[in-house]
Motif scaffolding. Structure first.
Motif, PDB file in Angstrom:
ATOM      1  N   LYS A 148       5.457   6.922   6.845  1.00  0.00           N
ATOM      2  CA  LYS A 148       6.239   6.102   6.367  1.00  0.00           C
ATOM      3  C   LYS A 148       5.895   4.883   5.484  1.00  0.00           C
ATOM      4  CE  LYS A 148      10.046   7.459   9.465  1.00  0.00           C
ATOM      5  NZ  LYS A 148      10.756   7.061  10.453  1.00  0.00           N
ATOM      6  N   GLN A 149       4.827   4.340   6.239  1.00  0.00           N
ATOM      7  CA  GLN A 149       4.143   3.125   5.704  1.00  0.00           C
ATOM      8  C   GLN A 149       3.418   3.467   4.263  1.00  0.00           C
ATOM      9  OE1 GLN A 149       4.155   0.101   6.817  1.00  0.00           O
ATOM     10  NE2 GLN A 149       2.948  -0.636   5.374  1.00  0.00           N
ATOM     11  N   PHE A 150       2.766   4.835   4.459  1.00  0.00           N
ATOM     12  CA  PHE A 150       2.002   5.281   3.157  1.00  0.00           C
ATOM     13  C   PHE A 150       3.179   5.180   2.009  1.00  0.00           C
ATOM     14  CE2 PHE A 150       1.073   8.792   0.331  1.00  0.00           C
ATOM     15  CZ  PHE A 150      -0.121   8.422  -0.379  1.00  0.00           C
ATOM     16  N   TRP A 151       4.071   5.942   2.289  1.00  0.00           N
ATOM     17  CA  TRP A 151       5.125   5.845   1.226  1.00  0.00           C
ATOM     18  C   TRP A 151       5.681   4.543   0.752  1.00  0.00           C
ATOM     19  CZ3 TRP A 151       5.048   9.677  -2.007  1.00  0.00           C
ATOM     20  CH2 TRP A 151       4.666  10.834  -1.655  1.00  0.00           C
ATOM     21  N   ARG A 152       5.859   3.655   1.666  1.00  0.00           N
ATOM     22  CA  ARG A 152       6.465   2.289   1.298  1.00  0.00           C
ATOM     23  C   ARG A 152       5.461   1.624   0.457  1.00  0.00           C
ATOM     24  NH1 ARG A 152       7.912   1.203   7.449  1.00  0.00           N
ATOM     25  NH2 ARG A 152      10.148   2.106   7.422  1.00  0.00           N
ATOM     26  N   GLU A 153       4.066   1.714   0.795  1.00  0.00           N
ATOM     27  CA  GLU A 153       3.173   1.202   0.083  1.00  0.00           C
ATOM     28  C   GLU A 153       3.042   1.754  -1.398  1.00  0.00           C
ATOM     29  OE1 GLU A 153      -0.413   1.122   2.406  1.00  0.00           O
ATOM     30  OE2 GLU A 153       0.517  -0.485   3.737  1.00  0.00           O
ATOM     31  N   LEU A 154       3.237   3.124  -1.582  1.00  0.00           N
ATOM     32  CA  LEU A 154       2.965   3.846  -2.833  1.00  0.00           C
ATOM     33  C   LEU A 154       4.181   3.491  -3.880  1.00  0.00           C
ATOM     34  CD1 LEU A 154       1.034   5.771  -4.126  1.00  0.00           C
ATOM     35  CD2 LEU A 154       2.344   7.576  -3.202  1.00  0.00           C
ATOM     36  N   ALA A 204       6.870   2.688  -9.225  1.00  0.00           N
ATOM     37  CA  ALA A 204       7.659   2.268  -9.925  1.00  0.00           C
ATOM     38  C   ALA A 204       7.337   1.419 -11.100  1.00  0.00           C
ATOM     39  CB  ALA A 204       8.706   1.341  -8.777  1.00  0.00           C
ATOM     40  N   GLY A 205       6.317   0.624 -10.518  1.00  0.00           N
ATOM     41  CA  GLY A 205       5.617  -0.193 -11.685  1.00  0.00           C
ATOM     42  C   GLY A 205       5.180   0.728 -12.935  1.00  0.00           C
TER      43      GLY A 205
END
Length: 114
Positions: free
Chosen positions: A32-38, A43-44
């Motif tokens: 979950k942390q990986f996807w939150r950081e990715l 999006a940018g």
């Protein structure tokens, strides 16, 4: 003595089960942390691609339609290419004039914008 070994064996098995559960939770949290950081960089990147495409469309509208076709430089280029086949020297001189006209049209368009 055997009862004590059984009790300690059960305690070790329970501790091992708890440890396995914690490892699974930690792995889930890491995913979950990986996807939150990715997500923010992705999006940018999408927004940057959108703005880049808008800028390219704007340049197409201004430079291609406005200058190239609006000033008739496309007709002049066709004439120079036709002339260059039969008269290489005259075609090269007109090609240089065409390059100067294109550069001048671009410079004038930027001065006219300000």
């Amino acid at each position: 003595m055997l009862a004590d070994i059984d009790r300690r064996s059960k305690a070790v098995k329970e501790a091992q089960a708890k440890l396995d559960d914690e490892r699974e939770r930690l792995a889930d949290r890491e995913k979950k942390q990986f996807w939150r950081e990715l997500i923010p960089p992705l999006a940018g990147g999408v927004v940057s691609l959108f703005f880049a495409s808008m800028i390219l469309l704007l340049f197409k509208a201004l430079l291609w339609d406005g200058i190239w076709r609006g000033l008739g430089l496309n007709k002049l280029t066709d004439f120079v290419l036709t002339l260059a086949r039969s008269h290489p020297f005259g075609g090269s001189i007109l090609g240089l004039i065409l390059m100067v006209l294109i550069a001048g049209a671009i410079i004038v368009s930027f001065w006219g914008d300000g």
